[in-house]
Design an enzyme around this catalytic site. Sequence first.
Site, PDB file in Angstrom:
ATOM      1  N   GLU A 142      55.063  35.715 -45.968  1.00 21.53           N
ATOM      2  CA  GLU A 142      54.207  36.392 -45.002  1.00 21.53           C
ATOM      3  C   GLU A 142      54.910  36.766 -43.708  1.00 21.53           C
ATOM      4  OE1 GLU A 142      54.148  33.240 -46.023  1.00 21.53           O
ATOM      5  OE2 GLU A 142      53.454  31.845 -44.486  1.00 21.53           O
ATOM      6  N   HIS A 188      46.879  37.373 -50.371  1.00 24.85           N
ATOM      7  CA  HIS A 188      47.352  36.084 -49.856  1.00 24.85           C
ATOM      8  C   HIS A 188      48.263  36.275 -48.637  1.00 24.85           C
ATOM      9  CE1 HIS A 188      48.643  31.801 -50.294  1.00 24.85           C
ATOM     10  NE2 HIS A 188      49.760  32.289 -49.758  1.00 24.85           N
ATOM     11  N   GLU A 189      49.290  37.087 -48.810  1.00 23.84           N
ATOM     12  CA  GLU A 189      50.245  37.238 -47.697  1.00 23.84           C
ATOM     13  C   GLU A 189      49.587  37.924 -46.500  1.00 23.84           C
ATOM     14  OE1 GLU A 189      52.548  35.351 -48.197  1.00 23.84           O
ATOM     15  OE2 GLU A 189      52.627  35.277 -50.386  1.00 23.84           O
ATOM     16  N   HIS A 225      47.615  35.462 -44.465  1.00 27.48           N
ATOM     17  CA  HIS A 225      48.437  34.651 -43.554  1.00 27.48           C
ATOM     18  C   HIS A 225      48.507  35.260 -42.145  1.00 27.48           C
ATOM     19  CE1 HIS A 225      50.110  31.254 -45.702  1.00 27.48           C
ATOM     20  NE2 HIS A 225      50.618  31.979 -46.678  1.00 27.48           N
ATOM     21  N   GLU A 245      48.514  27.008 -45.964  1.00 25.50           N
ATOM     22  CA  GLU A 245      48.342  27.495 -47.331  1.00 25.50           C
ATOM     23  C   GLU A 245      46.936  27.292 -47.898  1.00 25.50           C
ATOM     24  OE1 GLU A 245      50.377  29.490 -48.539  1.00 25.50           O
ATOM     25  OE2 GLU A 245      52.143  29.125 -47.284  1.00 25.50           O
ATOM     26  N   ASP A 297      60.463  21.525 -48.250  1.00 23.44           N
ATOM     27  CA  ASP A 297      60.171  22.273 -49.477  1.00 23.44           C
ATOM     28  C   ASP A 297      59.564  21.363 -50.549  1.00 23.44           C
ATOM     29  OD1 ASP A 297      61.041  24.530 -48.255  1.00 23.44           O
ATOM     30  OD2 ASP A 297      62.913  24.747 -49.386  1.00 23.44           O
ATOM     31  N   TYR A 312      47.900  24.052 -51.325  1.00 22.03           N
ATOM     32  CA  TYR A 312      47.308  25.347 -51.675  1.00 22.03           C
ATOM     33  C   TYR A 312      45.887  25.183 -52.240  1.00 22.03           C
ATOM     34  CZ  TYR A 312      51.854  27.745 -51.240  1.00 22.03           C
ATOM     35  OH  TYR A 312      53.023  28.283 -50.766  1.00 22.03           O
TER      36      TYR A 312
HETATM   37  N1  BES Z   1      54.526  31.013 -47.291  1.00 23.34           N
HETATM   38  C1  BES Z   1      54.526  30.974 -48.710  1.00 23.34           C
HETATM   39  C2  BES Z   1      55.890  30.880 -49.308  1.00 23.34           C
HETATM   40  C3  BES Z   1      56.694  29.663 -48.899  1.00 23.34           C
HETATM   41  C4  BES Z   1      56.095  28.435 -48.687  1.00 23.34           C
HETATM   42  C5  BES Z   1      58.048  29.773 -48.734  1.00 23.34           C
HETATM   43  C6  BES Z   1      56.864  27.336 -48.299  1.00 23.34           C
HETATM   44  C7  BES Z   1      58.814  28.686 -48.354  1.00 23.34           C
HETATM   45  C8  BES Z   1      58.216  27.463 -48.130  1.00 23.34           C
HETATM   46  C9  BES Z   1      53.803  32.179 -49.293  1.00 23.34           C
HETATM   47  O1  BES Z   1      52.726  32.620 -48.555  1.00 23.34           O
HETATM   48  C10 BES Z   1      53.267  31.782 -50.629  1.00 23.34           C
HETATM   49  O2  BES Z   1      52.468  30.898 -50.678  1.00 23.34           O
HETATM   50  N2  BES Z   1      53.709  32.446 -51.686  1.00 23.34           N
HETATM   51  C11 BES Z   1      53.292  32.159 -53.045  1.00 23.34           C
HETATM   52  C12 BES Z   1      52.355  33.199 -53.562  1.00 23.34           C
HETATM   53  C13 BES Z   1      50.929  32.978 -53.241  1.00 23.34           C
HETATM   54  C14 BES Z   1      50.091  34.084 -53.878  1.00 23.34           C
HETATM   55  C15 BES Z   1      50.395  31.637 -53.641  1.00 23.34           C
HETATM   56  C16 BES Z   1      54.517  32.204 -53.934  1.00 23.34           C
HETATM   57  O3  BES Z   1      55.544  32.699 -53.505  1.00 23.34           O
HETATM   58  O4  BES Z   1      54.418  31.764 -55.080  1.00 23.34           O
HETATM   59 ZN    ZN Z   2      51.101  31.296 -48.617  1.00 19.91          ZN
END
Ligand code: BES
Ligand code: ZN
Length: 658
Positions: free
Chosen positions: A327, A351-352, A355, A374, A429, A437
């Site tokens: 995002e 989703h993005e 954010h 999330e 991470d 989520y």
């Molecule tokens: N912000 C996250 C991606 C992220 C989280 C990167 C933690 C690094 C550390 C992003 O918004 C996200 O949640 N992406 C998901 C997709 C979403 C539709 C659930 C993904 O990349 O799978």
């Molecule tokens: Zn996210």
Amino acid sequence: MRRIQLVQRRLCPHDSLRRVRPVQRRWLPHDSLWFGLAALLLTCAAVACDSGSSAPDGPLEDPARQDLHSYANSDEIRVTHVELDLEVRFDERRLRGSAMFSFDRLREDADVLVLDTRDLTIAAVESWSPNGGFDAATWSLAAADAVLGAALTVVLPPQATRARVTYETSPQASGLQWLTPEQTAGREHPFMFTQSQAIHARSWIPLQDSPAVRVTYGARIRTPEGLRAVMSAANDPDAPADGDYRFDMPQPIPSYLIALAAGDLAFRPLGERTGVYAEPSVVEAAADEFADTESMMAATEKLYGPYRWERYDLLVLPPSFPFGGMENPRLTFATPTILAGDRSLVSLVAHELAHSWSGNLVTNATWRDFWLNEGFTVYLERRIVEELYGADREAMEAVLGLRALDADLERLDDADEILHVDLAGRDPDAGMTQVPYEKGALFLRHLEQVAGRERFDAFLRGYFDHFAFRSITTADFLAYLSEHLLADEALAGAVAVDEWVRAPGLPPDARRPASEAFDGVETAAARWAAGELRAAGLETTAWTTHEWLHFLAVLPARLGRAQMAELDAAFALTESPNAEIAHQWLLLAIRNAYAPAEGRLERYLLGIGRRKLILPLYAALAATADGRERALAIYRRARPGYHPIATASIDPLLGWDG
Ligand code: BES
Ligand code: ZN
């Protein structure tokens, strides 16, 4: 330029900066008395770290507000603006240049600025004073911690109002990926991009890398001529591709949202305030796939108040992008694996985009509070999907999400099933499971159901206004919740807030989403598996991606070779161009040793680097000795094309040691 030796500070990242730093500073003129005191204080800090928390006595003393993943002394000196001047060196796989910091002194006597870094080579550090201009500064780089990187301490004269660090990144920087022309769609130009969340910004900018610190930023970026640079800032699609770009980000954002990409990029507008960047051969398909973006924005504004970032554009990256989406403000980074051709995977855009409210506007203060980003965003995403595509589609996506959550709850330790998760000593991470989520979203869904939608919508809207452009902890949210929505005692009695936030698993009264459409899919799957129906006789013409994903997931884990072949013959699943459906099919193919899909599996793993799609396939392969051999053979070839974030997860899984 003078360099000084400092003791490695903050052995345990939970120690109080306030306690350790004064000692460290006075250490400069060697003094064994101070050494003894420092050792004592560090020991106390380590004990405090082990014992977890103590009673809060004001915001700065609140242990829940301390960022375990940053060395920055942002409670003494707080960076407010970063000015970047970087050259993108594809030949060396490095960024090279400088970052200049403006800051506020929160403590008048604060005389060092501590920044986070990882694998940076520092060439010079200067301070700047209104009268004296730039002056070489005393600085030191501590020994690197495997998770946190290395603290860069800059000694600041009292009159200094800015500091500047000249540096270059490492070719192995964890937050950068460098792609050769062959790894792009056009195969003619190189490509690079950043991924700063959670704590990778420090691998390409020395900064106070904590989500509690918000900065505005400006940047001058130089690239080879003909390539275009874009950032999480104001972008000008009409700027000539002359290799010299200027960006401004006037809204204060946390460091994990600073982003840069450079490559052969074209732009297509989607609406008044929305558009998409992608390689020229991809941009038309992307514009078609994302045609609903402007309507999504309008729907979200109607629910949660104005979009505060002016424009919302998307950038479609090459397939090695390790996530589905990121995002980055004003410019979401997205995987090309959502270009299904039928707009069936655009909940990722919802989703993005969401954010822009939950996460970018109201931000988790520490990575323990990640669920505030999330969980809220998944809840908003589902509301947007319901508004645009209807309740049936929302229900299907919620059920798919619940299944992923259930799978995680099966495998995770209790401690990692808690929303306010403990990440001490770990890479943030590690907290990226379905718990923040989907459990987070179910918590909000529960609040919505108890309060009623109208009341809950008003509450959320008020929440975004109240905390706009601030970084907050779980406790901040809970206090706001009890002062507003749950001020009504009848409501408060109906929500087990503590259990939701601090207990593992799901509370017994959590609503488990259900989908009627999926009920039909389950019946079809069961009848086919029992031999009552032939695959060709299944009523699948109206199925979307969602029904297919559910169908493949609810089939018995063990299928015979003939059954696999029958499904494949009827639906051409091995050759499905839909990356999600192919993923689900390939999982089945691995489990059932379905040889005709082997070639496709290899192409898939060589062509895609999105961690969520490839990691489970490697894991399924690694379940047998033969499979593990195959996995390693494929990985050996695929690994050079994967992002450091993806290899960091897959290396240990396969026991990869180079
Ligand atoms: N912000 C996250 C991606 C992220 C989280 C990167 C933690 C690094 C550390 C992003 O918004 C996200 O949640 N992406 C998901 C997709 C979403 C539709 C659930 C993904 O990349 O799978
Ligand atoms: Zn996210």
